[in-house]
Structure formats: structure tokens, C-alpha cells
Design a protein around this motif. Structure first.
Motif, short mmCIF file in Angstrom:
data_model
loop_
_atom_site.label_atom_id
_atom_site.label_comp_id
_atom_site.label_asym_id
_atom_site.label_seq_id
_atom_site.Cartn_x
_atom_site.Cartn_y
_atom_site.Cartn_z
N ASP A 36 -8.99 7.40 1.53
CA ASP A 36 -8.71 6.52 0.39
C ASP A 36 -9.93 5.65 0.09
O ASP A 36 -10.25 4.73 0.84
CB ASP A 36 -7.49 5.65 0.69
CG ASP A 36 -6.97 4.96 -0.56
OD1 ASP A 36 -7.71 4.84 -1.54
OD2 ASP A 36 -5.80 4.53 -0.54
N THR A 37 -10.58 5.91 -1.04
CA THR A 37 -11.77 5.16 -1.40
C THR A 37 -11.45 3.75 -1.89
O THR A 37 -12.35 2.92 -2.04
CB THR A 37 -12.55 5.90 -2.51
OG1 THR A 37 -11.69 6.13 -3.63
CG2 THR A 37 -13.07 7.24 -1.98
N GLN A 38 -10.18 3.47 -2.16
CA GLN A 38 -9.80 2.11 -2.56
C GLN A 38 -9.87 1.15 -1.38
O GLN A 38 -10.01 -0.06 -1.57
CB GLN A 38 -8.37 2.09 -3.12
CG GLN A 38 -8.17 2.92 -4.36
CD GLN A 38 -6.71 2.87 -4.80
OE1 GLN A 38 -6.37 2.20 -5.77
NE2 GLN A 38 -5.86 3.58 -4.08
N VAL A 39 -9.72 1.67 -0.17
CA VAL A 39 -9.72 0.84 1.03
C VAL A 39 -11.14 0.68 1.53
O VAL A 39 -11.80 1.66 1.92
CB VAL A 39 -8.84 1.45 2.14
CG1 VAL A 39 -8.88 0.57 3.39
CG2 VAL A 39 -7.40 1.62 1.64
N ALA A 58 -3.61 8.61 5.47
CA ALA A 58 -3.82 8.23 4.08
C ALA A 58 -5.07 7.38 3.92
O ALA A 58 -5.88 7.59 3.00
CB ALA A 58 -2.60 7.48 3.56
N VAL A 59 -5.26 6.43 4.80
CA VAL A 59 -6.38 5.50 4.70
C VAL A 59 -7.71 6.21 4.86
O VAL A 59 -8.71 5.88 4.20
CB VAL A 59 -6.23 4.38 5.75
CG1 VAL A 59 -7.48 3.51 5.81
CG2 VAL A 59 -5.01 3.51 5.43
N GLY A 68 -0.90 4.47 -0.66
CA GLY A 68 -1.80 5.60 -0.46
C GLY A 68 -2.34 6.11 -1.78
O GLY A 68 -1.68 6.00 -2.82
N GLN A 69 -3.54 6.67 -1.74
CA GLN A 69 -4.18 7.18 -2.95
C GLN A 69 -3.91 8.68 -3.13
O GLN A 69 -3.47 9.12 -4.18
CB GLN A 69 -5.69 6.94 -2.87
CG GLN A 69 -6.45 7.30 -4.13
CD GLN A 69 -7.93 6.99 -4.01
OE1 GLN A 69 -8.55 7.26 -2.99
NE2 GLN A 69 -8.49 6.41 -5.06
N ASN A 70 -4.18 9.46 -2.08
CA ASN A 70 -4.01 10.91 -2.16
C ASN A 70 -2.96 11.42 -1.17
O ASN A 70 -2.71 12.62 -1.09
CB ASN A 70 -5.34 11.61 -1.88
CG ASN A 70 -6.42 11.19 -2.86
OD1 ASN A 70 -6.22 11.25 -4.07
ND2 ASN A 70 -7.55 10.74 -2.34
N HIS A 71 -2.37 10.52 -0.41
CA HIS A 71 -1.40 10.90 0.60
C HIS A 71 -0.29 9.87 0.62
O HIS A 71 -0.54 8.68 0.79
CB HIS A 71 -2.08 10.99 1.98
CG HIS A 71 -1.14 11.25 3.11
ND1 HIS A 71 -0.70 12.52 3.43
CD2 HIS A 71 -0.54 10.43 4.00
CE1 HIS A 71 0.11 12.45 4.47
NE2 HIS A 71 0.23 11.19 4.83
N ASP A 72 0.95 10.31 0.45
CA ASP A 72 2.09 9.40 0.45
C ASP A 72 2.37 8.94 1.87
O ASP A 72 2.62 9.76 2.76
CB ASP A 72 3.32 10.12 -0.12
CG ASP A 72 4.53 9.20 -0.23
OD1 ASP A 72 4.36 7.99 -0.01
OD2 ASP A 72 5.62 9.71 -0.53
N TYR A 132 0.83 -1.20 0.00
CA TYR A 132 0.00 0.00 0.00
C TYR A 132 0.87 1.25 0.00
O TYR A 132 1.80 1.39 0.80
CB TYR A 132 -0.90 0.00 1.23
CG TYR A 132 -1.82 1.19 1.32
CD1 TYR A 132 -2.88 1.34 0.43
CD2 TYR A 132 -1.63 2.16 2.30
CE1 TYR A 132 -3.72 2.43 0.52
CE2 TYR A 132 -2.47 3.25 2.39
CZ TYR A 132 -3.52 3.38 1.49
OH TYR A 132 -4.35 4.47 1.58
#
Length: 278
Positions: free
Chosen positions: A56-59, A52-53, A5-9, A3
Motif C-alpha cells: 500500500d503506497t498510501q502508508v 495489505a500494508v 487497505g488499498q489493493n487488499h481487503d 484503514y
């Protein structure tokens, strides 16, 4: 898949690991040689990861576990007091961060959080469990509070956690005596949702995670928000709040097929017959 992150490293992770698979994020406390003690570095990594989580819409679901022989043996007290290594200002910030992610950030994640507890879970690690929505524990897991035996105080997020999830008499007994207990007792006293044979723990945890990941994520998020707030409300306040949340749910689901609408459509088409085994 590791993982990032989507928008946050999330940055480099050495003390925890995070892997995303079909919407299920497995987060492992990863200092097995140190019994997964929560130190300054792990604290900072966990804060960054949870930030990050959260967005994150992927999670869809988070599974929190420990690497190696157990879940977590609590706080690495020596590291949190090592001013020569970290500096006083950094230690104060780290102590605040350790309280913040266990007492607030984990609890407020919009995704369902499942804890999978095997081996040992001791001291400040019990506060982590209170921030999770569902706790599955091995029947032979070892839980313990050591503050009383060390002449110290059960404090901070740990004290609040015990009062929030454990039966009051059980919380008093274990905090005062330091007596250890297993997964079966953790289920009886409210710390764990269910206890399972150790050999079944992982399979059952991920089966539940997949079940949750398949549900409507908006409904799950608003259900979490509702349960977080209504316990401290009056009956009238709770009824008004949940009515507003239901209206919010319908507004957010507008224009897309919801599980509820799909179930009604299936019933009207004669494909399913609730209560009749269909």
C-alpha cells in the motif's frame, strides 16, 4: 480514518484497530481487557493487515501500539492450545502464522515501523519489538520474560529476537532469571531505541512518525533492505551490495524531484548554507 487497505481487503478487525492519517498508519493491539494478549483471532487479523500494508503506497509509516493500560502481555497460550474451539489443523496454522508475522512479515514491511511501548510488554511481545525499526518506550514501562519462571523455554521468534537486538549478556540474564526491567534498561540493553517520560511518549512518537513520513519513501525502503542484509555480509560483499542498491535508488528516483536534488538546487541558489545554520 479507519484503514481498509488499498489493493487488499483487510476484512473485519475485532482484535486490532488500524487508522490512517496523512500517511501514518496507527495499528493498535486491541484486547485491553485481556491485556492485549496475542490470540488466534488477533494473529489472523494481523497477518491480513500486514499483507495489505506491504503493498500500500498510501502508508508511509506504521506506528504499532497497545490499547489500554499497556502494549502486550505476550501470547494467549490457552487459546493457541484450545483444539476444541479451533481444531488441531487450525491451531498448527495459527501457531505458524504467529511466528511468521512477528519474525518475518513485520520485519520485511517496506515502510518504517515504530513501536510505542507503555505499560507492560511481556513474553512473546518482545519478539514484536524486534521486528520494528525504532522502539520508543516509556521510562516506567514494564518488560519481562516469564518462560524460565514457568519451567518453559524461551523459543521461536522470541529467542531469535533477543539474540538479534539485545546485548548478549542482558539477553542471557533476563531469559534465565525472568527478571523484569523498565524502559530505561530496555534502552541500555538494546531492546528499545530510546526511553522517554511516559507523558511525552505519544507526542514524541508521532513527531518522529511525521518526520519519517516526509522523507523520500524509496530511500527509506532501500535503506531498510540494506540494513537487513549487510550485517551478515563480508565487507566486500556489503560494498558491492550497497553500490547496487544506490544504483537502484537513482533509477527509481529518475524523472522526479528527490530530496537530495532539491537540497543541491537550494544550495546552488544560495537559499541554504549547510553548516552555517541556513
Amino acid at each position: 480514518m479507519q484503514y481498509t487497505g488499498q489493493n487488499h481487503d483487510v476484512g473485519e478487525m475485532r482484535c486490532i484497530s488500524a487508522d490512517l492519517d496523512d500517511g501514518i498508519l496507527t495499528v493498535a493491539l486491541n484486547r485491553p481487557e485481556q491485556r492485549n494478549l496475542l490470540d488466534v483471532a488477533m494473529t489472523l487479523e494481523m497477518v491480513s493487515l500486514l499483507q495489505a500494508v506491504h503493498f500500500d503506497t498510501q502508508v508511509r509509516v506504521v506506528v504499532l501500539r497497545g490499547a489500554g493500560a499497556g502494549f502486550c502481555a505476550g501470547l494467549d497460550i490457552a487459546d493457541f492450545q484450545d483444539a476444541g474451539r479451533h481444531g488441531e489443523a487450525a491451531l498448527r496454522a495459527a501457531r505458524d502464522a504467529a511466528n511468521d508475522w512477528r519474525a518475518r512479515r513485520l520485519r520485511l514491511l517496506p515502510q518504517p515501523v515504530l513501536a510505542m511501548v507503555h505499560g507492560f510488554c511481556e513474553g512473546g511481545a518482545l519478539a514484536i519489538l524486534a521486528g520494528c525499526d525504532i522502539v520508543l518506550a516509556a521510562e516506567d514501562a514494564h518488560f519481562a520474560l516469564s518462560a524460565a519462571d514457568a519451567g518453559a523455554l524461551t523459543e521461536g521468534p522470541l529467542a531469535r529476537s533477543l539474540c538479534g537486538v539485545m546485548l548478549p549478556r542482558a539477553a542471557s540474564y533476563h531469559a534465565l532469571t525472568g527478571a523484569a526491567f523498565d524502559g530505561r534498561e530496555a534502552e541500555r540493553n538494546g531492546l528499545a531505541t530510546h526511553s522517554l517520560p511516559a507523558a511525552e511518549l505519544e507526542a514524541q512518537t508521532y513527531a518522529l512518525a511525521r518526520e519519517l513520513a516526509a522523507k523520500d519513501e524509496i530511500a527509506l525502503r532501500l535503506t531498510k533492505e540494506t540494513l537487513l542484509h549487510v550485517a551478515d555480509m563480508s565487507w566486500d560483499g556489503a560494498l558491492s551490495f550497497t553500490a547496487a542498491k544506490f544504483a537502484e535508488l537513482k533509477a527509481l528516483q529518475a524523472g522526479r524531484q528527490s530530496p537530495r536534488a532539491g537540497a543541491i538546487e537550494s544550495f546552488l541558489a544560495g537559499k541554504t548554507k549547510p553548516g552555517l545554520g541556513g
